[in-house]
Write an enzyme that holds these catalytic residues in place. Structure first.
Site, PDB file in Angstrom:
ATOM      1  N   ASN A 152      21.759  -1.322  18.402  1.00  0.00           N
ATOM      2  CA  ASN A 152      22.964  -1.681  17.394  1.00  0.00           C
ATOM      3  C   ASN A 152      22.345  -2.142  16.009  1.00  0.00           C
ATOM      4  OD1 ASN A 152      21.947  -3.918  19.365  1.00  0.00           O
ATOM      5  ND2 ASN A 152      22.943  -5.688  17.928  1.00  0.00           N
ATOM      6  N   GLN A 180      26.661   1.128  22.228  1.00  0.00           N
ATOM      7  CA  GLN A 180      26.654   1.668  20.609  1.00  0.00           C
ATOM      8  C   GLN A 180      26.613   3.468  20.836  1.00  0.00           C
ATOM      9  OE1 GLN A 180      27.158   0.585  17.926  1.00  0.00           O
ATOM     10  NE2 GLN A 180      27.000  -1.656  18.421  1.00  0.00           N
ATOM     11  N   ALA A 201      35.485  -0.687  24.285  1.00  0.00           N
ATOM     12  CA  ALA A 201      36.455   0.101  23.518  1.00  0.00           C
ATOM     13  C   ALA A 201      36.542   0.107  22.003  1.00  0.00           C
ATOM     14  CB  ALA A 201      37.978  -0.158  23.789  1.00  0.00           C
ATOM     15  N   THR A 241      44.934 -10.319  36.079  1.00  0.00           N
ATOM     16  CA  THR A 241      46.109  -9.503  35.772  1.00  0.00           C
ATOM     17  C   THR A 241      45.613  -8.489  34.629  1.00  0.00           C
ATOM     18  OG1 THR A 241      47.648 -11.308  36.162  1.00  0.00           O
ATOM     19  CG2 THR A 241      48.438  -9.283  34.957  1.00  0.00           C
ATOM     20  N   CYS A 322      26.856 -10.448  16.863  1.00  0.00           N
ATOM     21  CA  CYS A 322      26.959 -11.487  17.769  1.00  0.00           C
ATOM     22  C   CYS A 322      25.751 -12.606  17.147  1.00  0.00           C
ATOM     23  CB  CYS A 322      26.547 -11.163  19.104  1.00  0.00           C
ATOM     24  SG  CYS A 322      27.701  -9.908  19.705  1.00  0.00           S
TER      25      CYS A 322
END
Length: 389
Positions: A152, A180, A201, A241, A322
């Site tokens: 990355n 990536q 995504a 859910t 991150c």
């Protein structure tokens, strides 16, 4: 020009077609996908299965091999913690690399507290592992090899096909963080025998908060228990859910993936002009195989953090999103042999289909001006120019 966004390895702008696909599931098609007794639930359920087919198609996989997650971090934790638990009777050894994403490194450190051992393969100056060293490190206690497809921070591509074949020959599971790579280069799981891989995504112009985990269907099924338990969603593999709008967005983003020369041409243009315009600039891993959109640039004696403050209209990164707030130097660049100073003086530029040459030209002008200003006020730069250091 108001703003240039060159931080696409951190996240990408959502595609308009993706957004259009998502909106109905936030408005009129709001049923719970598990409530298939009525029309609303069935509409949502159909959207999820369509997305599963779209993601599978982008990898040349079977839709039954695709499981939806909240993203790659969840997938990484699911795989590393799950394999460690399920295969403990076979062995307690994991192999990864010293330049992996922090999600992998931290997950490995987590299972080490429960009795697992991890071998962190070193990387060379190009960021690549040694395949012979990988072979030598695999032993009868090894249950998992976890190597990312593309880094990355530098964009360097690991030889994942060769890694997959080694793991296949050694009868060891190969987990590939393809976050990536996915969407930037073709990835065919029928040609490359990867056992498990993850994608997100938001790296491919889809929504944040959703990803997919591919788990190869084998005659001897791969055993990975659920990290999140709840209902029977994803066949009991991942409870909770369904976020239908996000999953539909991932599916549409996967369907929109196209491969052409545009990104690489843009990246090469940026690097060429930068090298011609600013002195003492190094493009890390320039000669290695790398992602077509990624440039990691070292500006000698210019701290990346200082340079970024002087580029308020340009979005770039000092490394992984991150850990970009971390005061420590990039563990990726350190693993490649760079000094703390070299790591601190590096920035990552990552482009997407929404960038243009006009933006590149504007950015080069801004970067040149900022670097000149910083160096003019730098005693260290003056000492370097005078040959004193």
């Amino acid at each position: 020009m108001d703003y240039c966004y060159f931080d696409n390895n951190a996240t990408t702008k959502i595609d308009e077609k993706v957004l259009e696909t998502m909106l109905p599931y936030l408005k009129e098609h709001y049923g719970n996908a598990s409530s298939i007794q009525h029309k609303f639930g069935r509409q949502s359920s159909h959207a999820i299965e369509k997305a599963r087919i779209q993601v599978a198609g982008s990898l040349n996989a079977n839709p039954k091999e695709i499981f939806f997650t909240s993203g790659s971090t969840e997938a990484i934790n699911t795989v590393i913690k799950g394999v460690s638990k399920t295969y403990k009777s076979k062995g307690n050894h994991i192999i990864t690399s010293s330049s992996e994403h922090k999600a992998v490194i931290n997950a490995c450190e987590s299972v080490e507290k429960e009795g697992m051992t991890t071998t962190y393969l070193p990387v060379n100056k190009f960021g690549l592992i040694d395949l012979e060293e990988l072979k030598n490190e695999i032993n009868d206690k090894t249950v998992l090899v976890s190597i990312m497809a593309a880094n990355n921070e530098t964009g360097v591509l690991q030889p994942i096909e060769e890694i997959a074949k080694i793991c296949q020959e050694k009868d060891v599971l190969f987990f590939c963080d393809a976050t990536q790579w996915y969407g930037k280069l073709p990835l065919d799981v029928q040609k490359i025998p990867i056992d498990i891989l993850c994608v997100s995504a938001h790296k491919i112009h889809g929504p944040k908060g959703v990803g997919a985990l591919y788990i190869r269907r084998k005659s001897k099924p791969i055993q990975i228990p659920a990290l999140i338990v709840g209902g029977k969603q994803e066949g009991g593999f991942r409870g909770g859910t369904y976020a239908v709008h996000q999953i539909a967005g991932l599916g549409e983003a996967a369907a929109q993936i196209e491969f052409d020369q545009t990104l690489e041409d843009l990246r090469n243009y940026f690097e060429k002009i930068l090298l011609e315009t600013i002195e003492e600039v190094e493009i890390k891993t320039q000669s290695a195989n790398r992602l077509p959109n990624t440039s990691n640039i070292h500006f000698k004696h210019v701290k990346g953090s200082e340079l970024m403050t002087k580029l308020p209209n340009i979005a770039v990164s000092s490394g992984s999103a991150c850990v970009s707030g971390d005061r420590d130097p990039s563990h990726v660049l350190k693993a490649m042999g760079y000094s703390d100073d070299e790591a601190f003086c590096s920035l990552r530029f990552s482009f997407s289909k929404y960038n243009s040459k006009e933006e590149i030209d504007y950015a080069i002008g801004q970067i040149t001006s900022a670097v000149d200003q910083i160096r003019k006020n730098s005693p260290i730069w003056e000492m370097y120019k005078e040959g004193l250091i």
